[in-house]
Design an enzyme around this catalytic site. Structure first.
Site, short mmCIF file in Angstrom:
data_model
loop_
_atom_site.label_atom_id
_atom_site.label_comp_id
_atom_site.label_asym_id
_atom_site.label_seq_id
_atom_site.Cartn_x
_atom_site.Cartn_y
_atom_site.Cartn_z
N ASP A 1 23.64 -10.95 6.39
CA ASP A 1 23.99 -11.81 5.26
C ASP A 1 25.50 -11.90 5.06
O ASP A 1 26.04 -12.98 4.83
CB ASP A 1 23.32 -11.31 3.98
CG ASP A 1 23.69 -12.15 2.78
OD1 ASP A 1 23.49 -13.39 2.84
OD2 ASP A 1 24.18 -11.60 1.78
N MET B 1 8.02 4.72 5.84
CA MET B 1 8.20 3.34 5.38
C MET B 1 9.51 3.17 4.61
O MET B 1 10.17 2.14 4.71
CB MET B 1 7.01 2.89 4.52
CG MET B 1 5.70 2.78 5.29
SD MET B 1 5.79 1.78 6.80
CE MET B 1 6.29 0.20 6.14
N GLU B 2 9.89 4.18 3.86
CA GLU B 2 11.15 4.12 3.13
C GLU B 2 12.34 4.07 4.09
O GLU B 2 13.29 3.29 3.89
CB GLU B 2 11.26 5.31 2.17
CG GLU B 2 10.33 5.23 0.98
CD GLU B 2 8.85 5.46 1.28
OE1 GLU B 2 8.01 5.17 0.41
OE2 GLU B 2 8.50 5.94 2.38
N MET C 1 0.79 -1.22 0.00
CA MET C 1 0.00 0.00 0.00
C MET C 1 0.84 1.28 0.00
O MET C 1 0.28 2.38 0.11
CB MET C 1 -0.96 0.02 1.19
CG MET C 1 -1.91 -1.15 1.22
SD MET C 1 -2.86 -1.29 -0.31
CE MET C 1 -3.51 -2.94 -0.11
N CYS C 2 2.15 1.15 -0.12
CA CYS C 2 3.01 2.34 -0.17
C CYS C 2 2.95 2.99 -1.55
O CYS C 2 2.92 2.31 -2.57
CB CYS C 2 4.47 1.97 0.10
SG CYS C 2 4.83 1.78 1.83
N HIS C 3 2.93 4.31 -1.54
CA HIS C 3 2.97 5.05 -2.79
C HIS C 3 4.41 5.09 -3.31
O HIS C 3 5.33 5.25 -2.51
CB HIS C 3 2.49 6.50 -2.57
CG HIS C 3 1.06 6.58 -2.17
ND1 HIS C 3 0.64 6.44 -0.86
CD2 HIS C 3 -0.06 6.79 -2.90
CE1 HIS C 3 -0.68 6.56 -0.80
NE2 HIS C 3 -1.13 6.78 -2.02
#
Length: 166
Positions: free
Chosen positions: A128, A113-114, A76-78
């Site tokens: 990793d 969110m970014e 749902m992120c733009h």
């Protein structure tokens, strides 16, 4: 604080929020995370003695790439045109590597969110690259420190992880 959930339509189905009518403002988000590891692992990271290469350089690039691709992995992120992504690392001199991400844009929606995605992917990249020598690394907590811009205004978290560069 607005308690209503805006990611549902009138049928209570998921939707991407319509930001058409929102004002364009300068927006920033700062996120912090950490990776706790064995002291020997941290020493090797700092000295550049990890067989896969420069851990922090790779994690920095991975975090920046992740910030730019957030809308590809969070449904749902733009998609946003980011104007800046900065990732800084520090450590406690013992067993913890700290990650701080600042993301900026000028737009109609925020960049929390970014920034969260960038910090998470930077931490995952560190894991990793070091997992061959330390499978017991712990990622997180990862949290929003602050955000600026937008209708909801500025936010400053009460949570604090002390960073070595503070």
């Amino acid at each position: 604080m607005n308690e209503s959930l805006t990611h549902f339509n009138d049928q209570q189905r998921a939707r991407m929020v319509d930001i058409t009518g929102k004002q364009v403002t300068e927006r920033t988000a700062v996120v912090r995370s950490q990776v706790t590891m064995k002291p020997e692992t941290l020493s090797r990271v700092k000295e550049g003695r990890i067989g896969k290469g420069d851990v922090l350089a790779v994690a920095q690039v991975a975090g920046i790439m992740a910030a730019k691709k957030t809308s590809d992995v969070i449904p749902m992120c733009h998609p946003l045109a980011l104007t800046g992504v900065d990732i800084r690392f520090s450590d406690n001199g013992k067993d913890t590597l700290y990650i701080e991400v600042t993301v900026k844009t000028t737009g109609k929606t925020g960049v929390e969110m970014e920034a969260l995605t960038a910090a998470s992917v930077a931490g995952l990249t560190i894991y990793d690259m070091c997992k061959a020598m330390d499978k017991e690394m712990i990622l997180g907590p990862t949290y929003l420190v602050s955000k600026t811009g937008g209708k909801s205004g500025d936010f400053l978290s009460n949570v604090r992880i002390a960073l070595a560069f503070e």
